[in-house]
Design an enzyme around this catalytic site. Structure first.
Site, short mmCIF file in Angstrom:
data_model
loop_
_atom_site.label_atom_id
_atom_site.label_comp_id
_atom_site.label_asym_id
_atom_site.label_seq_id
_atom_site.Cartn_x
_atom_site.Cartn_y
_atom_site.Cartn_z
N LYS A 133 0.88 -1.11 -0.17
CA LYS A 133 -0.14 0.09 -0.08
C LYS A 133 0.85 1.34 0.01
O LYS A 133 0.54 2.16 -0.42
CB LYS A 133 -0.82 0.04 1.27
CG LYS A 133 -2.14 -0.82 0.69
CD LYS A 133 -3.33 -0.51 2.11
CE LYS A 133 -4.17 -1.58 2.07
NZ LYS A 133 -4.71 -1.97 3.42
N ARG A 134 1.84 1.25 0.59
CA ARG A 134 3.13 2.38 0.50
C ARG A 134 3.06 2.87 -0.76
O ARG A 134 3.54 3.88 -0.92
CB ARG A 134 4.21 1.94 1.06
CG ARG A 134 4.60 2.17 2.92
CD ARG A 134 5.70 1.57 3.16
NE ARG A 134 6.19 0.37 2.60
CZ ARG A 134 7.08 0.09 1.95
NH1 ARG A 134 7.91 1.04 1.50
NH2 ARG A 134 7.37 -1.17 1.50
#
Ligand code: GLU
Length: 462
Positions: free
Chosen positions: A243-244
């Site tokens: 998700k980063r």
């Protein structure tokens, strides 16, 4: 006939890695004129959700990866798995194991203390001449697969090459829990068998399951499919995609203004290549795709390349093709595209400058709603000395023929009379009319905006 499957576990959205797996399995089936099967592996009741199932359907539909059979849900196939377990018990390829969880834990502890790998010691495994302990009446047994003890499992992985695992490395896998529910690896095997899968194309996080699955297939007398384990996808920075790295859900790309064609083209190049080709259609991809050109090393995500491809497909769609998409995005911001300049003309003027549908939508906003120029920008670009020239230009705009050439000529006329250079008027005009300092050529922007809106917006600055 070639039969491939995509078998996601519905525990989250359809992410980029899953979509790439689905794409390759789909393309392989299409390339060989086979069938592509969708199977939902929903036996992990704690982590599976109906929303995630829907997210998988939505993502697949958005990408245009249509399946030929399914969706099959593993939870609806429990009776079948249980029937196969019964057959295996009868055939002696599986056996009940009455070891309690506490005993198993003690065994593992002891193995770890001796510096050994924790593994089942086969104490309930029936062997000729071996005396098994009496069955405890208070324990529901688990069912274990009787894994071969000699020899090894070898397969020629279509991506990774030959892989050989000694059977001595594999203990007797639990295929049904004490409550009778079949375990993950077992369901996969029965499904691949029943669904006649010829090529298992999946992420290489499953490579350790493969020798166990092959052994069970063989015990069932099933034919063993080919396996192709795809390497993982790393983020722009070389670390595991997460998700980063921004949008990892496929539908997030839709939200963010990417076209499915761009995402498909992009995903296709994650670990697969056809010479130096970077841009190709879905049909070309199907025609070219094979498992022979897949790299066994990890593929790296490249956001810049995705943006570049997206812009390519936006330009290819053209203003008319893009108009419904952009209209929908404007409407979602409570803007009625009909209330402003012709949307197709507006898109045509701006498409070269934008890499996503969202960027294009945003840059068009000032054409469809009131523009409130930023005071600081205005102070920076509108010199007092330019005001009379601006007023003169506004006056000329009241009567000029409304087209880019005539507007441009009127502007040059005013500039000349005042001895100004283009930016001295073009910049304040951009800021006043659109609240921006970077726009296409100012005469084209004015023509698009329309006489009424231009005069209204200029009226306060004379
Ligand atoms: N359900 C597994 C997953 O989502 C895939 C299993 C397989 O392809 O064999 O990772």
């Amino acid at each position: 006939m070639t039969r491939t499957r995509f078998a996601p576990s519905p525990t989250g959205f359809l992410h980029i890695g899953g979509a790439r797996t689905a794409l390759f399995a789909w393309a392989y089936a299409r390339h060989h004129g086979g069938k592509f099967i969708l199977r939902i592996e929903d036996t992990d009741l704690e982590r599976s959700t109906p929303e995630a199932v829907q997210a998988i359907f939505d993502g697949m539909a958005w990408l245009g990866l249509e399946h030929d059979e399914g969706p099959f849900f593993q939870m609806q196939r429990m009776a079948r798995y249980k029937a196969v377990i019964k057959e295996m018990l009868a055939a002696g390829t599986a056996y009940p194991c009455y070891m309690s969880p506490a005993e198993l834990e003690a065994l593992r502890e002891a193995q770890r203390a001796r510096g050994e790998k924790p593994r089942y010691d086969g104490r309930w495994r029936p062997e000729a001449g071996k005396k098994l302990p009496p069955c405890p009446s208070d324990i529901e047994p688990v069912i274990r697969f009787k894994n071969p003890q000699a020899g090894s499992v070898v397969w020629n992985d279509l991506v990774k090459g030959e892989i050989e695992i000694a059977n001595s490395e594999l203990d007797d896998l639990v295929i049904a829990r004490a409550d009778g529910t079949p375990t993950y690896n077992f369901c996969v095997v029965v499904d691949d068998w029943d669904m006649g899968i010829t090529h298992v194309i999946r992420g290489d996080d499953h490579v350790n399951n493969t020798p166990r699955q092959i052994n069970i297939l063989k015990a069932l007398g099933a034919s063993v499919p080919e396996y192709a384990h795809l390497s993982m996808i790393l983020g722009d920075d070389g670390t595991k995609l997460s998700k980063r790295h921004g949008a990892v859900s496929v539908m997030q790309y839709d939200t963010d203004g990417f076209l499915p064609e761009a995402v498909i083209n992009y995903l296709a190049r994650l670990g697969w290549a056809h010479g130096n080709d970077e841009i190709f259609t879905r049909e070309q991809f199907i025609a070219w795709f094979d498992l022979t050109n897949i790299t066994p090393s990890a593929a790296q995500f490249n956001s810049e390349k995705l943006l570049w491809l997206n812009q390519h497909y936006m330009k290819q769609m053209g203003a008319t093709g893009l108009a419904p998409e952009i209209a929908a995005r404007l409407r979602s911001k409570n803007i009625t595209p009909e209330s402003g300049p012709d949307l197709t003309a507006a898109i045509a003027l701006y498409v070269e400058r934008c890499q996503t549908l969202n960027a294009l939508t945003n840059v068009l906003l000032p054409f469809y709603r009131e523009a409130t120029p930023d005071a600081a920008l205005l102070a920076q670009h509108l010199a007092d000395a330019a005001r009379p020239a601006l007023a003169e230009f506004a006056a000329a705009l009241e009567t000029v023929d409304w087209n880019t050439a005539a507007i441009g000529a009127a502007l040059k006329d005013v500039l000349k009379r005042h001895g100004f250079k283009m930016p001295q008027l073009a910049m304040p005009l951009r800021v006043i009319l659109l609240g921006a300092t970077e726009t296409p050529s100012v005469d084209a922007v004015i023509a698009l905006l329309g006489r009424e809106r231009v005069l209204a917006r200029l009226s306060g600055y004379k």
